[in-house]
Design a protein around this motif. Structure first.
Motif, PDB file in Angstrom:
ATOM      1  N   ALA A   1       7.307 -55.578 -21.034  1.00  0.00           N
ATOM      2  CA  ALA A   1       7.661 -56.001 -22.389  1.00  0.00           C
ATOM      3  C   ALA A   1       6.366 -56.364 -23.107  1.00  0.00           C
ATOM      4  CB  ALA A   1       8.600 -57.208 -22.343  1.00  0.00           C
ATOM      5  N   ARG A   2       5.968 -55.522 -24.049  1.00  0.00           N
ATOM      6  CA  ARG A   2       4.696 -55.707 -24.742  1.00  0.00           C
ATOM      7  C   ARG A   2       4.968 -56.309 -26.113  1.00  0.00           C
ATOM      8  NH1 ARG A   2       2.930 -49.615 -23.316  1.00  0.00           N
ATOM      9  NH2 ARG A   2       5.117 -49.388 -23.871  1.00  0.00           N
ATOM     10  N   LEU A   3       5.142 -57.632 -26.133  1.00  0.00           N
ATOM     11  CA  LEU A   3       5.528 -58.298 -27.366  1.00  0.00           C
ATOM     12  C   LEU A   3       4.443 -58.206 -28.432  1.00  0.00           C
ATOM     13  CD1 LEU A   3       7.379 -61.500 -26.090  1.00  0.00           C
ATOM     14  CD2 LEU A   3       8.358 -59.434 -27.103  1.00  0.00           C
ATOM     15  N   MET A   4       3.186 -58.201 -28.032  1.00  0.00           N
ATOM     16  CA  MET A   4       2.118 -58.099 -29.019  1.00  0.00           C
ATOM     17  C   MET A   4       2.195 -56.778 -29.772  1.00  0.00           C
ATOM     18  SD  MET A   4       0.498 -60.863 -29.244  1.00  0.00           S
ATOM     19  CE  MET A   4      -0.849 -60.302 -30.266  1.00  0.00           C
ATOM     20  N   ASN A   5       2.766 -55.764 -29.133  1.00  0.00           N
ATOM     21  CA  ASN A   5       2.973 -54.477 -29.795  1.00  0.00           C
ATOM     22  C   ASN A   5       4.370 -54.365 -30.401  1.00  0.00           C
ATOM     23  OD1 ASN A   5       0.403 -53.641 -29.010  1.00  0.00           O
ATOM     24  ND2 ASN A   5       1.154 -52.724 -27.111  1.00  0.00           N
ATOM     25  N   GLY A   6       5.128 -55.460 -30.337  1.00  0.00           N
ATOM     26  CA  GLY A   6       6.477 -55.435 -30.861  1.00  0.00           C
ATOM     27  C   GLY A   6       7.400 -54.552 -30.042  1.00  0.00           C
ATOM     28  N   GLU A   7       7.303 -54.630 -28.715  1.00  0.00           N
ATOM     29  CA  GLU A   7       8.093 -53.766 -27.855  1.00  0.00           C
ATOM     30  C   GLU A   7       8.851 -54.565 -26.810  1.00  0.00           C
ATOM     31  OE1 GLU A   7       5.408 -50.965 -26.159  1.00  0.00           O
ATOM     32  OE2 GLU A   7       5.208 -49.780 -27.979  1.00  0.00           O
ATOM     33  N   VAL A   8      10.176 -54.472 -26.852  1.00  0.00           N
ATOM     34  CA  VAL A   8      11.055 -54.934 -25.778  1.00  0.00           C
ATOM     35  C   VAL A   8      11.866 -53.699 -25.388  1.00  0.00           C
ATOM     36  CG1 VAL A   8      12.930 -56.465 -25.104  1.00  0.00           C
ATOM     37  CG2 VAL A   8      11.145 -57.288 -26.649  1.00  0.00           C
ATOM     38  N   LEU A   9      11.400 -53.005 -24.365  1.00  0.00           N
ATOM     39  CA  LEU A   9      11.899 -51.672 -24.068  1.00  0.00           C
ATOM     40  C   LEU A   9      13.080 -51.697 -23.102  1.00  0.00           C
ATOM     41  CD1 LEU A   9       8.489 -49.803 -23.671  1.00  0.00           C
ATOM     42  CD2 LEU A   9       9.894 -50.080 -25.721  1.00  0.00           C
ATOM     43  N   VAL A  10      14.009 -50.793 -23.352  1.00  0.00           N
ATOM     44  CA  VAL A  10      15.194 -50.606 -22.523  1.00  0.00           C
ATOM     45  C   VAL A  10      15.325 -49.123 -22.210  1.00  0.00           C
ATOM     46  CG1 VAL A  10      17.711 -50.763 -22.432  1.00  0.00           C
ATOM     47  CG2 VAL A  10      16.389 -52.589 -23.511  1.00  0.00           C
ATOM     48  N   ASN A  11      15.531 -48.808 -20.940  1.00  0.00           N
ATOM     49  CA  ASN A  11      15.799 -47.433 -20.535  1.00  0.00           C
ATOM     50  C   ASN A  11      17.308 -47.226 -20.453  1.00  0.00           C
ATOM     51  OD1 ASN A  11      13.018 -46.797 -20.188  1.00  0.00           O
ATOM     52  ND2 ASN A  11      13.051 -47.778 -18.171  1.00  0.00           N
ATOM     53  N   SER A  12      17.797 -46.163 -21.055  1.00  0.00           N
ATOM     54  CA  SER A  12      19.236 -45.943 -21.058  1.00  0.00           C
ATOM     55  C   SER A  12      19.561 -44.461 -20.929  1.00  0.00           C
ATOM     56  CB  SER A  12      19.883 -46.491 -22.335  1.00  0.00           C
ATOM     57  OG  SER A  12      19.406 -45.810 -23.481  1.00  0.00           O
ATOM     58  N   VAL A  13      20.756 -44.194 -20.435  1.00  0.00           N
ATOM     59  CA  VAL A  13      21.270 -42.828 -20.341  1.00  0.00           C
ATOM     60  C   VAL A  13      22.708 -42.819 -20.843  1.00  0.00           C
ATOM     61  CG1 VAL A  13      19.766 -42.091 -18.449  1.00  0.00           C
ATOM     62  CG2 VAL A  13      21.955 -43.173 -17.931  1.00  0.00           C
TER      63      VAL A  13
ATOM     64  N   GLY B   1       7.274 -53.055 -37.605  1.00  0.00           N
ATOM     65  CA  GLY B   1       8.470 -52.997 -38.437  1.00  0.00           C
ATOM     66  C   GLY B   1       9.554 -52.226 -37.739  1.00  0.00           C
ATOM     67  N   ARG B   2      10.749 -52.227 -38.328  1.00  0.00           N
ATOM     68  CA  ARG B   2      11.831 -51.464 -37.731  1.00  0.00           C
ATOM     69  C   ARG B   2      11.894 -50.096 -38.388  1.00  0.00           C
ATOM     70  NH1 ARG B   2      14.922 -54.891 -41.220  1.00  0.00           N
ATOM     71  NH2 ARG B   2      16.289 -53.720 -42.631  1.00  0.00           N
ATOM     72  N   SER B   3      12.180 -49.103 -37.592  1.00  0.00           N
ATOM     73  CA  SER B   3      12.284 -47.745 -38.102  1.00  0.00           C
ATOM     74  C   SER B   3      13.651 -47.548 -38.734  1.00  0.00           C
ATOM     75  CB  SER B   3      12.085 -46.741 -36.960  1.00  0.00           C
ATOM     76  OG  SER B   3      12.274 -45.435 -37.410  1.00  0.00           O
ATOM     77  N   SER B   4      13.664 -47.046 -39.964  1.00  0.00           N
ATOM     78  CA  SER B   4      14.922 -46.806 -40.670  1.00  0.00           C
ATOM     79  C   SER B   4      15.159 -45.338 -40.957  1.00  0.00           C
ATOM     80  CB  SER B   4      14.946 -47.594 -41.986  1.00  0.00           C
ATOM     81  OG  SER B   4      13.857 -47.217 -42.811  1.00  0.00           O
ATOM     82  N   VAL B   5      14.214 -44.476 -40.539  1.00  0.00           N
ATOM     83  CA  VAL B   5      14.340 -43.049 -40.764  1.00  0.00           C
ATOM     84  C   VAL B   5      14.323 -42.332 -39.416  1.00  0.00           C
ATOM     85  CG1 VAL B   5      13.347 -41.003 -41.841  1.00  0.00           C
ATOM     86  CG2 VAL B   5      13.206 -43.222 -43.000  1.00  0.00           C
ATOM     87  N   SER B   6      15.357 -41.567 -39.142  1.00  0.00           N
ATOM     88  CA  SER B   6      15.447 -40.858 -37.879  1.00  0.00           C
ATOM     89  C   SER B   6      14.424 -39.743 -37.819  1.00  0.00           C
ATOM     90  CB  SER B   6      16.856 -40.274 -37.715  1.00  0.00           C
ATOM     91  OG  SER B   6      16.896 -39.347 -36.646  1.00  0.00           O
TER      92      SER B   6
ATOM     93  N   GLU C   1      14.642 -47.244 -25.541  1.00  0.00           N
ATOM     94  CA  GLU C   1      14.937 -47.959 -26.781  1.00  0.00           C
ATOM     95  C   GLU C   1      14.003 -49.158 -26.924  1.00  0.00           C
ATOM     96  OE1 GLU C   1      19.218 -48.856 -27.096  1.00  0.00           O
ATOM     97  OE2 GLU C   1      19.441 -47.602 -25.321  1.00  0.00           O
ATOM     98  N   ASN C   2      13.732 -49.525 -28.165  1.00  0.00           N
ATOM     99  CA  ASN C   2      12.980 -50.737 -28.457  1.00  0.00           C
ATOM    100  C   ASN C   2      13.917 -51.731 -29.133  1.00  0.00           C
ATOM    101  OD1 ASN C   2      11.097 -52.697 -28.927  1.00  0.00           O
ATOM    102  ND2 ASN C   2      10.017 -51.603 -30.548  1.00  0.00           N
TER     103      ASN C   2
END
Length: 233
Positions: free
Chosen positions: A111-123, A29-34, A140-141
């Motif tokens: 990119a671990r789609l089975m875990n629901g992860e498309v990861l991006v590294n950012s600064v 699911g998507r996280s809605s709470v920081s 980021e996911n």
């Protein structure tokens, strides 16, 4: 021949089931709470993610929308070909200009789609007027955003998505899923802390990109002297 057709149909059904399992994975699911929601001394900053509303938005030219401004050179060199650069004005929680930020984003190797992860590294390099600057490192996911907004926009006959979407993008490298804030300049010199980036959207186009999409940065500093009443809250 019938065995080949049966095998082909079986493969098609298997791929369809696999794709559906990834897309509708009930455990992702998507996280809605920081993770910083209960923190004090927070610095809240907002910005537009619409390329045309930014100071500059640049990628390698593979996206459906051109860099902004149009005459800026695309990032086609091999070392930075997978990088997206956003230069944007940052506003405080009251919507007043607070400074500007420069964000560099690059897709992670895995990119671990089975875990629901498309990861991006950012600064981020954040500079607040009259205060100083600081640096934010995060992972980021993007999968919830892709699943809920981008893919539906591409599936739509109008190539548009409209609705209400909010999600926390930052998932690390902090143990609680927050980004890492490191020492900067001015009043932030020597300060450290955590940060979380979120996104809110109401309209997105598969052909022209974000239409009504805003981002936010929540920064919590461990040095209380670096986040006092003079910093935009």
């Amino acid at each position: 021949m019938k065995y080949f057709v049966g095998l082909l149909l079986g493969m098609i059904v298997g791929v369809a089931i696999f794709g559906a399992a990834i897309y509708w994975n009930p455990f992702v699911g998507r996280s809605s709470v920081s993770p910083l929601a209960l923190s004090t001394d927070m610095v809240e900053l907002t910005f537009s993610e619409v390329p045309e509303k930014s100071i500059a938005w640049i990628d390698n030219g593979d996206s459906a929308w051109p860099p902004h401004p149009q005459k800026v050179q695309e990032l086609w060199e091999p070392a930075i070909a997978d990088t997206v650069i956003l230069v944007t004005r940052l506003n405080d929680s009251r919507g007043q200009p607070a400074g500007f930020g420069i964000k560099f984003s690059t897709g992670a190797e895995s990119a671990r789609l089975m875990n629901g992860e498309v990861l991006v590294n950012s600064v981020w390099h954040v500079w607040l007027s009259g205060q100083g600057g600081l640096f934010i490192e995060q992972t980021e996911n993007e999968w919830p955003w892709l699943r809920d907004v981008v893919i539906p926009a591409r599936w739509s006959t109008s190539n548009h998505w409209r609705g209400t979407w909010f999600g926390i993008l930052t998932v690390g490298p902090g143990a609680l899923g927050s980004g890492r804030v490191t020492a900067g300049s001015g009043r932030f010199s020597g300060a450290e802390g955590e940060a979380v980036e979120a996104r809110r959207a109401s309209a997105y186009s598969a052909t022209s990109g974000p239409a009504a999409v805003d981002g936010s940065l929540t920064v919590v500093l461990s040095d209380p002297n670096a986040a006092d009443e003079d910093v935009p809250q």
